[in-house]
Design an enzyme around this catalytic site. Sequence first.
Site, mmCIF file in Angstrom:
data_model
loop_
_atom_site.group_PDB
_atom_site.id
_atom_site.type_symbol
_atom_site.label_atom_id
_atom_site.label_comp_id
_atom_site.label_asym_id
_atom_site.label_seq_id
_atom_site.Cartn_x
_atom_site.Cartn_y
_atom_site.Cartn_z
ATOM 1 N N THR A 233 55.858 76.237 39.357
ATOM 2 C CA THR A 233 54.526 75.646 38.935
ATOM 3 C C THR A 233 54.544 76.797 37.715
ATOM 4 O O THR A 233 55.013 77.969 37.542
ATOM 5 C CB THR A 233 53.015 76.234 40.025
ATOM 6 O OG1 THR A 233 51.902 76.601 39.228
ATOM 7 C CG2 THR A 233 53.284 78.063 40.259
ATOM 8 N N ARG B 272 48.108 66.812 45.900
ATOM 9 C CA ARG B 272 48.148 67.856 46.605
ATOM 10 C C ARG B 272 46.769 67.698 48.225
ATOM 11 O O ARG B 272 46.104 66.612 47.965
ATOM 12 C CB ARG B 272 46.807 68.878 45.809
ATOM 13 C CG ARG B 272 46.656 69.084 44.557
ATOM 14 C CD ARG B 272 46.007 69.684 43.821
ATOM 15 N NE ARG B 272 46.495 69.283 42.186
ATOM 16 C CZ ARG B 272 46.610 70.678 41.890
ATOM 17 N NH1 ARG B 272 47.732 72.550 42.554
ATOM 18 N NH2 ARG B 272 47.507 70.633 40.210
ATOM 19 N N ARG C 146 43.994 78.186 36.061
ATOM 20 C CA ARG C 146 42.377 77.964 35.853
ATOM 21 C C ARG C 146 42.193 79.630 36.677
ATOM 22 O O ARG C 146 41.089 79.887 36.529
ATOM 23 C CB ARG C 146 42.559 77.218 37.176
ATOM 24 C CG ARG C 146 41.590 76.341 37.094
ATOM 25 C CD ARG C 146 40.906 74.829 38.344
ATOM 26 N NE ARG C 146 41.954 73.334 38.064
ATOM 27 C CZ ARG C 146 42.160 72.634 39.418
ATOM 28 N NH1 ARG C 146 42.929 73.196 40.255
ATOM 29 N NH2 ARG C 146 42.942 71.588 38.069
ATOM 30 N N ASP D 6 52.317 78.305 35.852
ATOM 31 C CA ASP D 6 50.894 79.296 35.991
ATOM 32 C C ASP D 6 51.598 81.205 36.260
ATOM 33 O O ASP D 6 52.012 81.781 35.653
ATOM 34 C CB ASP D 6 50.066 79.035 37.243
ATOM 35 C CG ASP D 6 49.209 77.724 36.366
ATOM 36 O OD1 ASP D 6 49.072 77.299 36.046
ATOM 37 O OD2 ASP D 6 48.285 77.422 37.708
HETATM 38 O O1 F6P Z 1 48.859 74.171 38.942
HETATM 39 C C1 F6P Z 1 49.189 74.111 38.226
HETATM 40 C C2 F6P Z 1 48.168 73.456 36.991
HETATM 41 O O2 F6P Z 1 48.600 73.187 35.712
HETATM 42 C C3 F6P Z 1 47.242 74.417 36.291
HETATM 43 O O3 F6P Z 1 46.991 75.375 34.970
HETATM 44 C C4 F6P Z 1 45.957 73.659 36.589
HETATM 45 O O4 F6P Z 1 44.396 74.365 36.163
HETATM 46 C C5 F6P Z 1 45.836 72.978 37.391
HETATM 47 O O5 F6P Z 1 47.472 72.430 38.062
HETATM 48 C C6 F6P Z 1 45.664 71.079 36.993
HETATM 49 O O6 F6P Z 1 45.633 70.610 37.824
HETATM 50 P P1 F6P Z 1 45.381 68.682 37.573
HETATM 51 O O7 F6P Z 1 46.239 68.577 37.403
HETATM 52 O O8 F6P Z 1 45.444 68.609 39.536
HETATM 53 O O9 F6P Z 1 43.891 68.542 37.686
#
Ligand code: F6P
Length: 319
Positions: free
Chosen positions: A125, A72, A171, A127
């Site tokens: 994703t 990210r 989230r 999500d």
């Molecule tokens: O966007 C995908 C996701 O798995 C969401 O469901 C979750 O809230 C987020 O990424 C978690 O991100 P990270 O792995 O950066 O904590």
Amino acid sequence: MKRIGVLTSGGDAPGMNAAIRAVTRTAIYKGLDVIGFRRGYEGLLDGDVVPLTVSSVGGIIHRGGTILRTARSERFVKPEGVREGLQRLKEYDINALVVIGGDGSFRGAYDLHKLGYPVIGIPGTIDNDMAGTDCTIGFDTACNTALQCIQKLRDTASSHERLFLVEVMGRHAGFLALEAAVAAGAEYVLLPERPFDIEDLCKKLHYAHERGKSHTLIIVAEGVMTASELSSRLKDTGGYSARIVVLGHLQRGGSPSSFDAVLASRLGGGAIEALVRGEAGVMVGRNAGRVETHPLQYSWETRKDIDEDMMALVEMLGI
Ligand code: F6P
């Protein structure tokens, strides 16, 4: 157009490798060279490149994660980061960029597009919170992973007559929670998109207990609250004692399901077909079985709604 770039960005999702393979092989089939950037936009900015060939994307269709790795990128959110990225693409003589990721990654792609650079997005994703496609790559596999875990919990929940709270990812989006709740036959589901009332939940649990229900499964999307917080609130308000399980990143791993491997292959191929047709600044999606394109910004500007019929199903079937 002679050479394209491809990267995966944001949270990884099962099927991303199948998409990389499809992008690479379709592009080579059409006479294009393919360069991969490692670690998403971070790799673009750092010039972390890897040439992709027919054989280098062999043996990956079934693998979870992403061979290109992902990140990210904070730097690419800033206008100077986007300009620097454009500069790198020009240095490498890359004529178009394919971005595989979620809506945050698509926003970065859109910023590049606004500078006049040809980009195309492939929605990946777990999500499933992107408009322009019925399903994002990885969602089906994540649902199946959650389902397998919840089914195991159901065995022990019924044997011990217990209340289990299962925290799933999401989230800002409850699609995964809702799908898993219906598939697993959970009694209640809490989604970030819907208001939540602890008194109401306790009342429902009370009536269910009076009717003779011996065990209960509640699915909570992480965006509502943690399972641990929910457990405390159920204790404080209704005196309930619950076991909690956090599925977390387990849901992002594993081999893609048949559905995701096919979806990723179709969208990867579709992205290159669209680029070759001259489309840019768009995303590819699959809607009602057909691969089609929408402007990139459609994916976040249009609201993808929670299916009310599915919500009603959880309520009706969970009695
Ligand atoms: O966007 C995908 C996701 O798995 C969401 O469901 C979750 O809230 C987020 O990424 C978690 O991100 P990270 O792995 O950066 O904590």
